[in-house]
Scaffold this motif. Structure first.
Motif, PDB file in Angstrom:
ATOM      1  N   ILE A   1       1.171  -1.238   0.079  1.00  0.00           N
ATOM      2  CA  ILE A   1       0.059  -0.306   0.034  1.00  0.00           C
ATOM      3  C   ILE A   1       0.714   1.183   0.108  1.00  0.00           C
ATOM      4  CG2 ILE A   1      -2.173   1.000   1.662  1.00  0.00           C
ATOM      5  CD1 ILE A   1      -2.883  -1.106   2.626  1.00  0.00           C
ATOM      6  N   VAL A   2       0.721   2.131  -0.627  1.00  0.00           N
ATOM      7  CA  VAL A   2       1.666   3.489  -0.576  1.00  0.00           C
ATOM      8  C   VAL A   2       1.342   4.498  -0.617  1.00  0.00           C
ATOM      9  CG1 VAL A   2       2.436   4.967  -2.388  1.00  0.00           C
ATOM     10  CG2 VAL A   2       2.323   2.356  -2.889  1.00  0.00           C
TER      11      VAL A   2
ATOM     12  N   ILE B   1       5.334   7.679   0.352  1.00  0.00           N
ATOM     13  CA  ILE B   1       6.626   8.905  -1.120  1.00  0.00           C
ATOM     14  C   ILE B   1       6.112   9.954  -0.450  1.00  0.00           C
ATOM     15  CG2 ILE B   1       5.999   7.073  -2.777  1.00  0.00           C
ATOM     16  CD1 ILE B   1       3.662   8.994  -3.877  1.00  0.00           C
ATOM     17  N   ARG B   2       6.991  10.985  -0.495  1.00  0.00           N
ATOM     18  CA  ARG B   2       7.506  11.801  -0.120  1.00  0.00           C
ATOM     19  C   ARG B   2       6.621  12.981  -1.244  1.00  0.00           C
ATOM     20  NH1 ARG B   2      13.874  12.915   1.433  1.00  0.00           N
ATOM     21  NH2 ARG B   2      14.010  11.587   3.524  1.00  0.00           N
ATOM     22  N   GLY B   3       6.145  12.605  -2.670  1.00  0.00           N
ATOM     23  CA  GLY B   3       6.283  13.777  -3.570  1.00  0.00           C
ATOM     24  C   GLY B   3       5.236  13.109  -4.824  1.00  0.00           C
ATOM     25  N   GLY B   4       5.543  13.411  -6.119  1.00  0.00           N
ATOM     26  CA  GLY B   4       4.497  13.538  -6.830  1.00  0.00           C
ATOM     27  C   GLY B   4       5.324  13.292  -7.812  1.00  0.00           C
ATOM     28  N   ALA B   5       6.808  13.310  -8.218  1.00  0.00           N
ATOM     29  CA  ALA B   5       8.281  13.128  -9.125  1.00  0.00           C
ATOM     30  C   ALA B   5       8.980  11.661  -9.467  1.00  0.00           C
ATOM     31  CB  ALA B   5       9.214  13.904  -8.516  1.00  0.00           C
ATOM     32  N   LEU B   6       8.879  11.137 -10.693  1.00  0.00           N
ATOM     33  CA  LEU B   6       9.120   9.832 -11.312  1.00  0.00           C
ATOM     34  C   LEU B   6      10.025   9.894 -10.361  1.00  0.00           C
ATOM     35  CD1 LEU B   6       9.369   8.651 -13.723  1.00  0.00           C
ATOM     36  CD2 LEU B   6      11.110  10.146 -14.888  1.00  0.00           C
ATOM     37  N   ASP B   7      11.418  10.586  -9.861  1.00  0.00           N
ATOM     38  CA  ASP B   7      12.147   9.779  -8.845  1.00  0.00           C
ATOM     39  C   ASP B   7      11.260   9.058  -7.818  1.00  0.00           C
ATOM     40  OD1 ASP B   7      14.531  10.756 -10.543  1.00  0.00           O
ATOM     41  OD2 ASP B   7      14.614  12.057  -9.317  1.00  0.00           O
TER      42      ASP B   7
ATOM     43  N   LEU C   1      -3.305   4.903  -2.042  1.00  0.00           N
ATOM     44  CA  LEU C   1      -4.301   5.162  -1.223  1.00  0.00           C
ATOM     45  C   LEU C   1      -4.234   6.696  -0.978  1.00  0.00           C
ATOM     46  CD1 LEU C   1      -6.685   4.367   1.265  1.00  0.00           C
ATOM     47  CD2 LEU C   1      -5.191   3.514   2.298  1.00  0.00           C
ATOM     48  N   GLY C   2      -4.780   7.855  -1.171  1.00  0.00           N
ATOM     49  CA  GLY C   2      -4.469   8.651  -1.702  1.00  0.00           C
ATOM     50  C   GLY C   2      -5.013   9.986  -2.544  1.00  0.00           C
ATOM     51  N   GLY C   3      -5.117  11.172  -2.763  1.00  0.00           N
ATOM     52  CA  GLY C   3      -5.120  11.376  -3.575  1.00  0.00           C
ATOM     53  C   GLY C   3      -4.748  10.887  -5.019  1.00  0.00           C
ATOM     54  N   GLY C   4      -4.576  11.937  -6.340  1.00  0.00           N
ATOM     55  CA  GLY C   4      -3.781  12.322  -7.319  1.00  0.00           C
ATOM     56  C   GLY C   4      -2.742  11.889  -7.393  1.00  0.00           C
ATOM     57  N   ARG C   5      -1.367  12.804  -6.915  1.00  0.00           N
ATOM     58  CA  ARG C   5      -0.782  12.572  -6.733  1.00  0.00           C
ATOM     59  C   ARG C   5       0.039  10.638  -6.218  1.00  0.00           C
ATOM     60  NH1 ARG C   5       3.377  15.678  -2.573  1.00  0.00           N
ATOM     61  NH2 ARG C   5       1.671  14.152  -1.013  1.00  0.00           N
TER      62      ARG C   5
ATOM     63  N   ILE D   1      -1.936   8.283  -6.640  1.00  0.00           N
ATOM     64  CA  ILE D   1      -2.425   6.932  -7.313  1.00  0.00           C
ATOM     65  C   ILE D   1      -1.068   7.130  -8.577  1.00  0.00           C
ATOM     66  CG2 ILE D   1      -3.973   7.197  -8.967  1.00  0.00           C
ATOM     67  CD1 ILE D   1      -6.011   7.417  -6.478  1.00  0.00           C
ATOM     68  N   ASP D   2      -0.922   8.677  -8.952  1.00  0.00           N
ATOM     69  CA  ASP D   2       0.076   8.552 -10.520  1.00  0.00           C
ATOM     70  C   ASP D   2       0.928   7.595 -10.175  1.00  0.00           C
ATOM     71  OD1 ASP D   2      -1.541   9.564 -12.221  1.00  0.00           O
ATOM     72  OD2 ASP D   2      -1.063  11.581 -11.483  1.00  0.00           O
ATOM     73  N   VAL D   3       1.906   7.665  -8.902  1.00  0.00           N
ATOM     74  CA  VAL D   3       2.984   7.550  -8.304  1.00  0.00           C
ATOM     75  C   VAL D   3       2.681   6.171  -8.823  1.00  0.00           C
ATOM     76  CG1 VAL D   3       4.551   6.884  -6.729  1.00  0.00           C
ATOM     77  CG2 VAL D   3       3.830   9.823  -7.001  1.00  0.00           C
ATOM     78  N   THR D   4       2.148   5.919  -8.085  1.00  0.00           N
ATOM     79  CA  THR D   4       1.230   3.765  -7.346  1.00  0.00           C
ATOM     80  C   THR D   4       1.453   3.452  -8.979  1.00  0.00           C
ATOM     81  OG1 THR D   4       0.497   4.486  -5.290  1.00  0.00           O
ATOM     82  CG2 THR D   4       0.600   2.648  -6.474  1.00  0.00           C
ATOM     83  N   LYS D   5       0.700   3.808  -9.810  1.00  0.00           N
ATOM     84  CA  LYS D   5       0.373   3.436 -11.339  1.00  0.00           C
ATOM     85  C   LYS D   5       1.974   3.028 -11.436  1.00  0.00           C
ATOM     86  CE  LYS D   5      -2.464   6.208 -12.318  1.00  0.00           C
ATOM     87  NZ  LYS D   5      -3.752   7.066 -13.777  1.00  0.00           N
ATOM     88  N   TYR D   6       2.591   3.725 -12.030  1.00  0.00           N
ATOM     89  CA  TYR D   6       4.259   4.369 -12.670  1.00  0.00           C
ATOM     90  C   TYR D   6       5.092   3.254 -11.931  1.00  0.00           C
ATOM     91  CZ  TYR D   6       8.498   5.003 -14.815  1.00  0.00           C
ATOM     92  OH  TYR D   6       9.513   5.685 -15.215  1.00  0.00           O
ATOM     93  N   ALA D   7       4.675   3.348 -10.532  1.00  0.00           N
ATOM     94  CA  ALA D   7       5.438   1.880 -10.059  1.00  0.00           C
ATOM     95  C   ALA D   7       4.692   0.444 -10.514  1.00  0.00           C
ATOM     96  CB  ALA D   7       5.648   1.857  -8.437  1.00  0.00           C
TER      97      ALA D   7
END
Length: 364
Positions: A41-42, A68-74, A104-108, A110-116
């Protein structure tokens, strides 16, 4: 005679309702998404800890939690590496022991989790706690990178859960941003049709119908952000918008000049003028004005104002000169995409006149 059809990509499960996040294990088991209950769970480092405590008793005890700390590719690469590396941690968790990744959370988040999830080759489930944008169900991760911000193609979520209790507890600005995102489909579709007429770009009729239905539902739904029925319609609209992009194979059903303007604002004035959904709502109304569609522009302006969104640049804290600068720059954010901005190819002086005309017509 053979009848040819196509398979439509979409999630195996969609659950929208009050308390829906508490039903996550049952939803995943019923749909055979996760029969083991072993979830990675992210969450965000900030509000994610509160969500973890709030939902702890309803989620599997052996779930792995990855802040996670942010919504970056890194950040997306980092969390994927942490999930993979946990295989050798000796804690009983590893890539082999997880069968599903949950954002689990907002758009940031979810976007990070999709990529991961795409990087790890595991199915991904989006549990949305706010309705700020249509990335809930889209096959795209929008992530910050060294060049500003990029859109990355990824598999869409296999499951979607929207907990309306959590949505109501989130800041109202997130819901308003989602309204702007949904309404902007109407402008994006007009740009797509314009491109078809002018360049021959094909329009996917099914994707367009889905995106239009989503936007019209929000446009005409009575009530506001405090109304559970309105929130349910907005959530459904954002899911449908994401599905439209999956069907089209790109973001065309939901992204036109409205999004080009937003991307320009982010690049030129990072973090300064509202959320993405607020920006695209304003961009959609202005782009409709440029198309000379007074009826649609009026509908969008009325809807934006009814829900407390900015309908003219000043209501977003944006002066006319900065808005003109952003609109001038906007076509550079999506090379190859044809919208009303590329079609008119207005000089900066003519854009100043267009912005002044728009503001004179719709400012309160």
């Amino acid at each position: 005679m053979a009848v040819l059809t196509r398979l439509i990509p979409g999630p195996a499960a969609v659950r929208i309702g009050a308390g829906a996040a508490r039903e996550l294990p049952a939803i995943l088991a019923d749909q055979r998404i996760s029969t083991s209950g072993r979830l990675a769970i992210v969450i965000s480092e900030g509000s994610g800890s509160e969500l973890r405590e709030r939902l702890r008793e309803y989620l599997p005890a052996d779930a792995g939690w990855f802040p996670i700390r942010g919504g970056a590719l890194d950040d997306a690469v980092d969390v994927a590496d942490r999930i993979r590396a946990s295989a050798g941690s000796g804690g009983g968790h590893g890539l082999g022991s997880y069968d599903t990744i949950v954002g689990l959370g907002g758009g940031r988040v979810i976007d990070v989790t999709k990529y991961a999830a795409a990087r790890l080759g595991l199915p991904m489930v989006a549990v949305a706690t706010n309705l700020a944008h249509d990335g809930i169900c889209s096959p795209v991760s929008t992530l910050d990178n060294d060049a500003g911000r990029g859109s990355y193609g990824v598999p869409g979520p296999i499951g979607i859960v929207v907990d309306l209790d959590l949505v109501r507890d989130a800041p109202a600005a997130f819901v308003r941003a989602g309204i702007g995102e949904a309404l902007s489909n109407l402008s994006a579709l007009a740009d797509w049709e314009l491109s078809h007429d002018e360049t021959g770009e094909p329009v996917d009729g099914l994707a367009a119908a889905m995106a239009r239905t989503a936007a019209e539902a929000v446009l005409h739904q009575p009530g506001g952000i405090a109304d559970p029925a309105f929130l349910a319609v907005l959530a459904e609209a954002l899911v449908l918008s994401g599905l439209a992009m999956s069907v089209a194979g790109n973001s065309r059903p939901s992204s036109g000049a409205c999004h080009e303007i937003s991307h320009a604002l982010v690049l030129l004035f990072p973090g300064k003028y509202g959320q993405h959904g607020e920006q695209v709502g304003l961009g959609a109304a202005f782009a409709s004005h440029l198309r000379g569609d007074a009826e649609r522009t009026g509908q969008l302006v009325d809807a934006l104002r009814r829900h407390g969104l900015a309908a003219v640049p000043a209501e977003l804290g944006l002066d006319a000169a900065s808005f003109v600068e952003a609109v001038t720059y906007a076509p550079r954010t999506r090379p190859g995409r044809y919208t009303i901005l590329e079609h008119l190819d207005l000089t900066e002086a003519k854009l100043r006149d267009a912005v002044k005309d728009y503001v004179d017509t719709y400012a309160r």
